[in-house]
Design a protein around this motif. Structure first.
Motif, PDB file in Angstrom:
ATOM      1  N   TYR A 108      15.543  60.173 -28.995  1.00 32.97           N
ATOM      2  CA  TYR A 108      15.839  59.814 -30.392  1.00 32.97           C
ATOM      3  C   TYR A 108      16.649  60.928 -31.078  1.00 32.97           C
ATOM      4  CZ  TYR A 108      13.121  55.522 -30.964  1.00 32.97           C
ATOM      5  OH  TYR A 108      12.675  54.226 -30.903  1.00 32.97           O
ATOM      6  N   ASP A 334      14.212  50.168 -34.877  1.00 35.28           N
ATOM      7  CA  ASP A 334      12.865  50.571 -34.489  1.00 35.28           C
ATOM      8  C   ASP A 334      11.858  49.478 -34.866  1.00 35.28           C
ATOM      9  OD1 ASP A 334      11.264  52.605 -33.309  1.00 35.28           O
ATOM     10  OD2 ASP A 334      10.482  53.086 -35.296  1.00 35.28           O
ATOM     11  N   ASP A 336       8.534  47.085 -34.968  1.00 37.58           N
ATOM     12  CA  ASP A 336       7.108  47.430 -34.904  1.00 37.58           C
ATOM     13  C   ASP A 336       6.625  47.397 -33.461  1.00 37.58           C
ATOM     14  OD1 ASP A 336       7.335  47.486 -37.617  1.00 37.58           O
ATOM     15  OD2 ASP A 336       6.612  45.436 -37.892  1.00 37.58           O
ATOM     16  N   PRO A 338       8.090  47.618 -29.824  1.00 37.06           N
ATOM     17  CA  PRO A 338       9.377  48.004 -29.234  1.00 37.06           C
ATOM     18  C   PRO A 338       9.976  46.935 -28.314  1.00 37.06           C
ATOM     19  CG  PRO A 338       7.573  49.372 -28.382  1.00 37.06           C
ATOM     20  CD  PRO A 338       7.019  48.584 -29.519  1.00 37.06           C
TER      21      PRO A 338
ATOM     22  N   ASN B  87       8.800  55.464 -23.598  1.00 37.73           N
ATOM     23  CA  ASN B  87       8.807  55.480 -25.067  1.00 37.73           C
ATOM     24  C   ASN B  87       7.913  54.399 -25.666  1.00 37.73           C
ATOM     25  OD1 ASN B  87      10.444  57.649 -25.537  1.00 37.73           O
ATOM     26  ND2 ASN B  87      12.155  56.494 -26.426  1.00 37.73           N
ATOM     27  N   THR B  88       7.853  53.238 -24.997  1.00 43.24           N
ATOM     28  CA  THR B  88       7.096  52.117 -25.570  1.00 43.24           C
ATOM     29  C   THR B  88       5.627  52.479 -25.763  1.00 43.24           C
ATOM     30  OG1 THR B  88       6.885  51.242 -23.330  1.00 43.24           O
ATOM     31  CG2 THR B  88       8.561  50.251 -24.733  1.00 43.24           C
ATOM     32  N   GLY B  91       5.170  53.551 -29.052  1.00 42.70           N
ATOM     33  CA  GLY B  91       5.702  52.638 -30.060  1.00 42.70           C
ATOM     34  C   GLY B  91       7.179  52.845 -30.360  1.00 42.70           C
ATOM     35  N   LEU B  92       7.882  53.529 -29.454  1.00 46.95           N
ATOM     36  CA  LEU B  92       9.313  53.751 -29.657  1.00 46.95           C
ATOM     37  C   LEU B  92      10.113  52.832 -28.743  1.00 46.95           C
ATOM     38  CD1 LEU B  92       9.322  57.678 -29.665  1.00 46.95           C
ATOM     39  CD2 LEU B  92       9.248  56.149 -31.629  1.00 46.95           C
ATOM     40  N   GLN B  93      11.399  52.668 -29.060  1.00 49.02           N
ATOM     41  CA  GLN B  93      12.290  51.868 -28.229  1.00 49.02           C
ATOM     42  C   GLN B  93      12.602  52.578 -26.919  1.00 49.02           C
ATOM     43  OE1 GLN B  93      12.437  48.606 -29.586  1.00 49.02           O
ATOM     44  NE2 GLN B  93      14.477  48.760 -28.738  1.00 49.02           N
TER      45      GLN B  93
END
Lengths: 350, 350
Positions: A108, A334, A336, A338, B87-88, B91-93
């Motif tokens: 990120y 982003d 909720d 992914p 990442n998931t 809770g990230l993409q």
């Protein structure tokens, strides 16, 4: 619109040109240059912990567009930068740039910043760091050949970091010299405009060349360079663009940022592939000698390297703390969940 | 503040995530996918006019950060994109991205855009373009193995471009299948959730694999693949990440975007360096055969290539005309006199 606002992680702090200028004044330009020089030197000292690759260049007839990535394993950075020498004819910048920092662990982005201004500062800070390690001790006078966008930044960095007191200016265009003299009025530097390169370099212990023409030029010839000089060669920084006669290189000890890149882009593109050079990080970290005697001619063949941008972006990020000098950019989708990118898109319509 | 406002050239149009979503709905998602497919196909047809280089990857234990540049000599583009499969969990993409278009003649950026959303659309459009050229004629049923962030985009692109009417879903996580089914309700597609990959691919003429785990996985084994199938392999897209058993590759005719990149990143990383492949642009431009007979197994070993992002950004730029779906970003320092960058900084303080 009923969809939920982007999360914190999705918002990337962005430093505009205006905010960068405010940040520089907030810190104070000479203090900014001194601190940035130290940050760059710290990163040069841990050079071996970085991923290094020559920049990725897209050349065209008019110029070049480059991407300059690096990473120390925890933080990733890259800079987008162009070099279009003929842009000035249309009133555009020769060099414009912006850059990014990202977390290696998530990918990120954590900062996006203008880097036209910042590149001028980091280039000057890198020059000052090299001079601090290579210039003759007690140097007080610097000549600047080429009085374009880099000139004042070079002058102030050498003043703040190395104690330079007198700047001697020369440019083929007297208006460029006059612009630089005017801008440096009140800086505390003695500034002398000169009518020839020879006049400018007289009594100078440091010579900075930062001309903009993309060609094999000979700004300095061998007979102009006396013993003990430190040459800070900024302008020879891409294939087909050099400033020094090769005989100068034969008499100098040459220091570079990252040899594989400098052999393509720097003054040493004129020399054989095995021309001896010392990477500057080895001097900074004490592994290699810098200046060994007062007679030596030292040459910093500077082309600009990704680690300097990494340092500059990290410095800006740290210095932003406690200011309101950045905006949030909604650049990372982003959702909720992914896996539910499409749901995020659908909910935006409702 | 008394300094003059930035000039037009200094302001770069920026498409936020929110504005990208509005633009997609403004055009209509299926129309957007159809038009984007045509734009990508047009650029594949003039493949030889592009600068091509494998993407520049910075690998870490957790994932990869990549820069993907290209240029057609008039317009330059690059995309920043990460791939972090874990990442998931936070809770990230897995994948986030943004990109830029610039004028080659000046190096000035002319568009900066979010590309997380746009990459999902361009990947689906590229798959649809490949299927239009390679899938058996009259294909009406597609299986999707892996029901993550890509699934709905793939389904809608194959519906809009290729006439797919039925989607059969399978994921090791039933919640992912349920999410996809829910999102595709009302799309006009018949959507069938399945309990095994075998059930999903039954009667499907096209099989799309788009799983996210970074490993050498075997989503499809050889005995699962009958004659006449088109396989759209999306998920095997970086070193160490594949989805198909190598025996499938031995029975298929394999089509790729840019062979030097796909040999590193695609399903064919499992195969010898001389494994025969056809670059898709040669099919599109009529230089090479696509599907030759109904029994043939065709495989699009998709990894994503810079030219697709170039096409997508150019399409977005054209589609923005007449909307207010972008902001101006003050990211390019543009002093009145291009040599007077320092004067611009000084005047900002006054």
């Amino acid at each position: 619109m009923s969809f939920s606002p982007p999360s914190d992680k999705a918002m990337v702090p962005f430093v505009s040109v205006e905010n960068m200028m405010h940040l520089i004044h907030h810190v104070g330009i000479e203090k900014f240059l001194c601190e940035l020089t130290d940050v760059i030197e710290d990163d040069f000292r841990r050079w071996e912990s970085f991923d290094k690759t020559p920049r990725i260049a897209s050349h065209s007839r008019q110029g070049v567009i480059e991407l300059m990535p690096t990473s120390d394993g925890a933080v990733y950075s890259f800079k987008y930068v162009n070099g279009h020498p003929r842009n000035t004819i249309e009133g555009l910048q020769t060099v414009t740039a912006f850059g990014l920092l990202a977390e290696v662990s998530t990918g990120y982005p954590v900062l996006i910043s203008e880097m036209t201004m910042l590149t001028a500062l980091r280039t000057a800070a890198t020059s000052a760091m090299a001079a601090r390690n290579l210039a003759p001790s007690g140097a007080r006078t610097m000549a600047i050949i080429g009085n374009g966008a880099q000139a004042e930044f070079q002058a102030l960095a050498m003043k703040a970091v190395c104690g330079i007191e007198t700047i001697k200016l020369y440019d083929i265009d007297p208006r460029a010299t006059e612009k630089t003299r005017r801008n440096l009025a009140g800086s505390g530097l003695e500034v002398i405009g000169c009518c020839s390169p020879q006049a400018a370099i007289e009594r100078a212990e440091i010579i900075t060349t930062c001309t903009a023409d993309k060609q094999f030029a000979t700004i300095l010839t061998d007979n102009m360079i006396g013993a003990g000089i430190h040459i800070n060669a900024i302008g020879g920084d891409c294939p087909g663009k050099t400033e020094l006669h090769r005989d100068i290189l034969l008499r100098s000890d040459t220091f570079v940022e990252f040899a594989p890149q400098t052999r393509i882009e720097g003054e040493i593109q004129q020399m054989p592939a095995d021309f001896p050079v010392t990477e500057l990080w080895r001097v900074v970290s004490g592994e290699a000698a810098g200046r060994c005697n007062p007679q030596q001619i030292t040459l910093f063949d500077s082309v600009g390297f990704a680690i300097e941008d990494f340092s500059a972006l990290r410095f800006v990020r740290a210095r932003l703390a406690g200011t309101d000098l950045c905006q949030n950019l909604d650049i990372i989708a982003d959702p909720d969940d992914p896996r539910d990118l499409f749901g995020m898109l659908q909910r935006c319509r409702q």
